[in-house]
Design an enzyme around this catalytic site. Structure first.
Site, PDB file in Angstrom:
ATOM      1  N   CYS A 117      -5.052   7.738  12.201  1.00  0.00           N
ATOM      2  CA  CYS A 117      -3.628   7.502  12.660  1.00  0.00           C
ATOM      3  C   CYS A 117      -3.528   8.945  13.114  1.00  0.00           C
ATOM      4  CB  CYS A 117      -2.488   7.382  11.668  1.00  0.00           C
ATOM      5  SG  CYS A 117      -2.968   5.453  11.088  1.00  0.00           S
ATOM      6  N   HIS A 257       4.741   9.783  14.505  1.00  0.00           N
ATOM      7  CA  HIS A 257       3.647   8.023  13.400  1.00  0.00           C
ATOM      8  C   HIS A 257       4.497   7.217  13.184  1.00  0.00           C
ATOM      9  CE1 HIS A 257       0.466   5.862  12.905  1.00  0.00           C
ATOM     10  NE2 HIS A 257       0.319   5.858  11.245  1.00  0.00           N
ATOM     11  N   ASN A 287       2.816  -0.463  12.710  1.00  0.00           N
ATOM     12  CA  ASN A 287       1.423   0.840  13.368  1.00  0.00           C
ATOM     13  C   ASN A 287       0.100   0.732  14.008  1.00  0.00           C
ATOM     14  OD1 ASN A 287      -0.291   2.814  12.349  1.00  0.00           O
ATOM     15  ND2 ASN A 287       0.772   2.493   9.842  1.00  0.00           N
TER      16      ASN A 287
HETATM   17  O1  UT7 Z   1      -0.813   5.117   9.161  1.00  0.00           O
HETATM   18  C1  UT7 Z   1      -1.289   4.856   7.420  1.00  0.00           C
HETATM   19  C2  UT7 Z   1      -1.780   3.788   7.549  1.00  0.00           C
HETATM   20  N1  UT7 Z   1      -0.602   3.686   5.961  1.00  0.00           N
HETATM   21  C3  UT7 Z   1       0.457   4.022   5.799  1.00  0.00           C
HETATM   22  O2  UT7 Z   1       1.381   4.093   6.580  1.00  0.00           O
HETATM   23  C4  UT7 Z   1       1.007   2.917   4.680  1.00  0.00           C
HETATM   24  C5  UT7 Z   1       2.125   3.734   4.295  1.00  0.00           C
HETATM   25  N2  UT7 Z   1       2.611   2.806   2.903  1.00  0.00           N
HETATM   26  C6  UT7 Z   1       3.673   1.848   2.841  1.00  0.00           C
HETATM   27  O3  UT7 Z   1       4.244   1.827   3.691  1.00  0.00           O
HETATM   28  C7  UT7 Z   1       4.083   1.278   1.927  1.00  0.00           C
HETATM   29  O4  UT7 Z   1       3.146   0.892   0.587  1.00  0.00           O
HETATM   30  C8  UT7 Z   1       3.563  -0.426   1.252  1.00  0.00           C
HETATM   31  C9  UT7 Z   1       5.044  -1.253   3.013  1.00  0.00           C
HETATM   32  C10 UT7 Z   1       2.092  -0.878   2.254  1.00  0.00           C
HETATM   33  C11 UT7 Z   1       4.306  -1.115   0.335  1.00  0.00           C
HETATM   34  O5  UT7 Z   1       5.532  -0.902   0.173  1.00  0.00           O
HETATM   35  P1  UT7 Z   1       5.996   0.112  -1.296  1.00  0.00           P
HETATM   36  O6  UT7 Z   1       6.915  -0.241  -1.394  1.00  0.00           O
HETATM   37  O7  UT7 Z   1       4.665   0.674  -1.446  1.00  0.00           O
HETATM   38  O8  UT7 Z   1       5.114  -1.206  -2.435  1.00  0.00           O
HETATM   39  P2  UT7 Z   1       4.375  -1.690  -3.448  1.00  0.00           P
HETATM   40  O9  UT7 Z   1       2.296  -1.970  -3.077  1.00  0.00           O
HETATM   41  O10 UT7 Z   1       4.579  -0.494  -4.151  1.00  0.00           O
HETATM   42  O11 UT7 Z   1       3.785  -3.093  -3.882  1.00  0.00           O
HETATM   43  C12 UT7 Z   1       5.099  -3.123  -4.138  1.00  0.00           C
HETATM   44  C13 UT7 Z   1       5.574  -5.155  -4.448  1.00  0.00           C
HETATM   45  C14 UT7 Z   1       3.839  -5.436  -5.242  1.00  0.00           C
HETATM   46  O12 UT7 Z   1       4.753  -6.898  -6.126  1.00  0.00           O
HETATM   47  P3  UT7 Z   1       4.933  -6.338  -7.845  1.00  0.00           P
HETATM   48  O13 UT7 Z   1       3.573  -5.997  -7.628  1.00  0.00           O
HETATM   49  O14 UT7 Z   1       5.827  -5.219  -8.306  1.00  0.00           O
HETATM   50  O15 UT7 Z   1       5.360  -7.518  -8.523  1.00  0.00           O
HETATM   51  C15 UT7 Z   1       3.228  -5.893  -4.083  1.00  0.00           C
HETATM   52  O16 UT7 Z   1       2.392  -7.116  -4.376  1.00  0.00           O
HETATM   53  O17 UT7 Z   1       5.866  -5.375  -3.296  1.00  0.00           O
HETATM   54  C16 UT7 Z   1       4.146  -6.993  -3.399  1.00  0.00           C
HETATM   55  N3  UT7 Z   1       4.100  -6.431  -1.892  1.00  0.00           N
HETATM   56  C17 UT7 Z   1       4.819  -7.814  -1.324  1.00  0.00           C
HETATM   57  N4  UT7 Z   1       5.622  -8.303  -1.448  1.00  0.00           N
HETATM   58  C18 UT7 Z   1       5.934  -8.997  -0.182  1.00  0.00           C
HETATM   59  C19 UT7 Z   1       3.376  -6.082  -1.065  1.00  0.00           C
HETATM   60  N5  UT7 Z   1       3.250  -6.162  -0.117  1.00  0.00           N
HETATM   61  C20 UT7 Z   1       4.510  -7.265  -0.270  1.00  0.00           C
HETATM   62  C21 UT7 Z   1       4.229  -8.267   1.416  1.00  0.00           C
HETATM   63  N6  UT7 Z   1       5.054  -9.288   1.072  1.00  0.00           N
HETATM   64  N7  UT7 Z   1       3.928  -8.675   2.480  1.00  0.00           N
END
Ligand code: UT7
Length: 331
Positions: A117, A257, A287
């Site tokens: 990215c 970004h 993204n």
């Molecule tokens: O360009 C660089 C590339 N990457 C990035 O910029 C990614 C940076 N990270 C993020 O944007 C965030 O970490 C995410 C959007 C990917 C995830 O958000 P988060 O607030 O960090 O969530 P998490 O991974 O800590 O997950 C929280 C919960 C989990 O459930 P449990 O274990 O608490 O029951 C996940 O399984 O949210 C769940 N979850 C979802 N729920 C519904 C993860 N993805 C989804 C989804 N829909 N699509």
């Protein structure tokens, strides 16, 4: 050959987004997710998807033609093409060579660069050096991705985030005192296991097994990347400002970004910027990795948000881990 150091700026921009829109509601039908979670956790409502017959070079070539046109140049005027992408048409030859042929930039050298990215900002820094030393006059930097091809349809944490698109900029000599004032680039290879594709390279060549295990898809430890991003976006922007001899008060516009609205908000808070000084389009496109910054820049320029003399920061982070920022006095 090498003559003298001159001021270098962006003299044309262009972008291209495939027409097909994939909404959060569309994703709800194929995976366990919902619009409310996606919007509140990421800020994304929809993203674009390239049709099967289009590859990264097809998107990149259209963005490139638009950038060359807006710079009032012809493809034959371009001396070098740099393509930032993690979804090249194929491992080799480079997507830059494929685009060179497609747009008829017959006099240009061409190569791809891999900084995920952050790739477009790394690319700008390389282009700027070539022009500043007098080795080249016009360099085309393209960020282009068809990320939909490397997303695991069963992984809800990545499927909702990424989209397809391409953006481009032509760099050339500008009036003294304008153009790029500073760059800050960095990498933290120790974080390589937070965001990667395992198979298809020389360590884990593609095989029936790698495909069965889905190792040709993006793998991401989202919350760790998130923490890194929140820290680095502000840090690198402040460093670039310092190198340019400027402070937060001098910033007229920020193009971050487009990864997650919460990451953008954290950077905006750290830089103490008013929200109207920040370009956000991730609600529409998600993204787009290397394409995010150039698409946002092109839209901001075409909407008249950036004016001559404005101090503009471009900032990004990504797999590697990598980061980069630059300050431009718009010419
Ligand atoms: O360009 C660089 C590339 N990457 C990035 O910029 C990614 C940076 N990270 C993020 O944007 C965030 O970490 C995410 C959007 C990917 C995830 O958000 P988060 O607030 O960090 O969530 P998490 O991974 O800590 O997950 C929280 C919960 C989990 O459930 P449990 O274990 O608490 O029951 C996940 O399984 O949210 C769940 N979850 C979802 N729920 C519904 C993860 N993805 C989804 C989804 N829909 N699509």
């Amino acid at each position: 050959m090498v003559n003298k150091v001159c001021s270098v700026g962006i003299i044309g921009t262009g972008s291209y987004l495939p027409e097909t829109i994939v909404t959060n509601e569309d994703l709800e039908k194929i995976i366990d997710t919902n619009d409310e979670w996606i919007v509140t956790r990421t800020g994304i409502s929809e993203r674009r998807k390239a049709p099967p017959e289009m590859a990264t070079s097809d998107l990149g070539a259209i963005a490139a033609q638009r950038a060359i046109e807006s710079a009032n140049l012809r493809p034959e005027d371009i001396d070098l093409i740099i393509v930032a992408t993690i979804t090249p048409d194929m491992l080799f030859p480079s997507t830059a060579c494929i685009i060179q042929e497609k747009i008829g930039a017959t006099k240009a050298a061409a190569f791809d660069l891999s900084a995920a990215c952050t790739g477009f900002i790394y690319g700008l820094s390389i282009a700027a050096q070539f022009i500043a030393t007098g080795m080249y006059k016009y360099v085309l930097v393209i960020g282009a991705e068809v990320l939909s091809r490397i997303l695991n349809p069963k992984d809800r944490s990545t499927l909702i985030l990424f989209g397809d698109g391409a953006g481009a900029a032509v760099l050339g000599p500008v009036e003294e005192g304008y153009g790029f004032l500073s760059f800050d680039l960095g990498a933290e290879g120790s974080g390589g296991d937070l965001l990667y594709i395992k198979a298809g390279g020389s360590r884990f060549p593609a095989s029936k097994e790698t495909v069965e295990k889905g190792e040709h898809y993006i793998k991401m430890v989202g919350n760790e990347v998130f923490k890194f991003a929140v820290r680095i976006m502000g840090e690198t922007s402040l460093k670039a400002l310092e190198k340019a001899g400027l402070t937060q008060d001098d910033v007229n516009y920020l193009i971050p970004h487009q990864a997650n609205i919460r990451i953008v908000d954290a950077a905006v808070k750290r830089l103490k910027l008013a929200t109207e000084k920040v370009y956000v389009n991730l609600d529409k496109y998600g993204n787009m990795s290397g394409a995010s910054v150039p698409v946002a820049l092109d839209e901001a320029v075409r909407k008249g948000r950036i004016n001559k003399g404005d101090n503009v920061i471009l900032v990004g982070f990504g797999a590697g881990l990598t980061w980069g920022s630059c300050v431009i006095r718009w010419s």
